[in-house]
Write a protein that holds these residues in place. Structure first.
Motif, short mmCIF file in Angstrom:
data_model
loop_
_atom_site.label_atom_id
_atom_site.label_comp_id
_atom_site.label_asym_id
_atom_site.label_seq_id
_atom_site.Cartn_x
_atom_site.Cartn_y
_atom_site.Cartn_z
N ASP A 293 7.37 -3.49 -1.36
CA ASP A 293 7.19 -2.66 -0.42
C ASP A 293 5.91 -2.75 0.11
O ASP A 293 5.58 -2.70 1.55
N CYS A 294 4.65 -2.65 -0.86
CA CYS A 294 3.27 -2.93 -0.29
C CYS A 294 3.09 -4.34 0.63
O CYS A 294 2.52 -4.38 1.78
N GLN A 295 3.83 -5.40 0.34
CA GLN A 295 3.74 -6.60 0.90
C GLN A 295 4.17 -6.36 2.23
O GLN A 295 3.76 -6.61 3.27
N SER B 159 -1.79 6.71 1.27
CA SER B 159 -0.36 7.10 1.04
C SER B 159 -0.33 8.48 0.24
O SER B 159 -1.35 8.50 -0.58
N TYR C 219 2.33 9.34 -2.59
CA TYR C 219 3.58 9.06 -3.33
C TYR C 219 4.03 10.13 -4.02
O TYR C 219 3.27 11.09 -4.70
N HIS D 57 7.53 9.21 0.04
CA HIS D 57 6.39 8.57 0.13
C HIS D 57 5.91 8.40 1.69
O HIS D 57 6.51 8.10 2.47
N GLN E 158 5.00 -3.43 4.15
CA GLN E 158 4.19 -2.53 4.82
C GLN E 158 2.69 -2.88 5.21
O GLN E 158 2.52 -2.29 6.22
N SER E 159 2.27 -3.62 4.35
CA SER E 159 1.04 -4.32 4.74
C SER E 159 0.76 -5.43 5.63
O SER E 159 -0.22 -5.58 6.30
N ASN F 133 -5.15 0.13 -3.54
CA ASN F 133 -5.18 1.66 -3.44
C ASN F 133 -6.14 2.19 -4.29
O ASN F 133 -5.75 2.14 -5.47
N ARG G 274 -5.99 3.21 1.20
CA ARG G 274 -6.17 1.98 1.29
C ARG G 274 -7.73 1.56 1.39
O ARG G 274 -8.43 1.82 2.27
N ALA H 289 -1.45 -4.47 -1.47
CA ALA H 289 -2.13 -3.32 -0.91
C ALA H 289 -3.30 -3.01 -2.03
O ALA H 289 -2.85 -2.97 -3.25
N CYS I 241 -1.28 -3.40 -5.75
CA CYS I 241 0.02 -3.28 -5.84
C CYS I 241 0.60 -4.39 -5.25
O CYS I 241 0.37 -4.76 -3.99
#
Ligand SMILES: [Zn+2]
Ligand SMILES: [Zn+2]
Length: 170
Positions: A33-35, A87, A89, A73, A37-38, A45, A99, A43, A29
């Motif tokens: 948001d994934c960028q 996660s 969702y 989420h 949050q990670s 998944n 992850r 990410a 992904c």
């Protein structure tokens, strides 16, 4: 534990889990948001039934994230080192987004689809190569946003998802 496919855990080792089936489908992904949050470019998944991701050690905590859609989420993290493990969702409970990088063999699972590539970092090139270990045994789909699950997922994965969803409603 019977049927173990993979094992993994957090960075400090306090939380350990097993994965007792291959994933239903795996996403890279590239959404913002994934960028964020990670702290990385994307990410990875692996979608897996919660019943096939048993905790084998430790007591991780679920942390609610804010989303644009307003749907819940939760990210489950190690309470000590805060590694993001999976996660949920939509707070469905029966379907988790593991992850992949937390597996002991983090390259064992390759993505079936790249999603939200409209926001991917420009220097990540998606060459359409056939990744080993993908559920579809086809080059990973590259999607600007998302894809139609019913036409893309293998029939077996769709059936497994239906079974998990029905069991959760019981
Ligand atoms: Zn930890
Ligand atoms: Zn994302």
């Amino acid at each position: 534990m019977a049927g173990i496919q993979y094992e993994g855990g957090c960075f400090c080792g306090a939380v350990r889990y097993a994965m007792t089936r291959p994933p239903l489908f795996t996403h890279c992904c590239h959404c913002f948001d994934c960028q964020k949050q990670s702290g990385g470019a994307f990410a990875i998944n692996a979608l897996i039934e919660a019943t096939h991701l048993p905790l084998t050690q430790g007591a991780p905590v679920a942390i609610a994230m804010k989303t644009d859609s307003g749907r819940p989420h939760d990210i489950t993290r190690c309470a000590q080192c805060q590694t993001a493990l999976w996660s949920d969702y939509g707070r469905r409970g029966y379907l988790l987004f593991l992850r992949v990088s937390t597996l002991d063999a983090p390259h064992a699972i390759a993505p079936d689809a790249h999603i939200f590539t409209r926001s991917k970092v420009p220097w990540v090139a998606l060459d359409g190569a056939l990744p080993p270990g993908s559920a579809t045994a086809k080059p990973a789909l590259v999607c600007e946003v998302y894809y139609d699950m019913k036409s893309v997922w293998p029939a077996e994965s769709l059936a497994r998802r239906d079974t998990a969803s029905a069991a959760a409603k019981r």
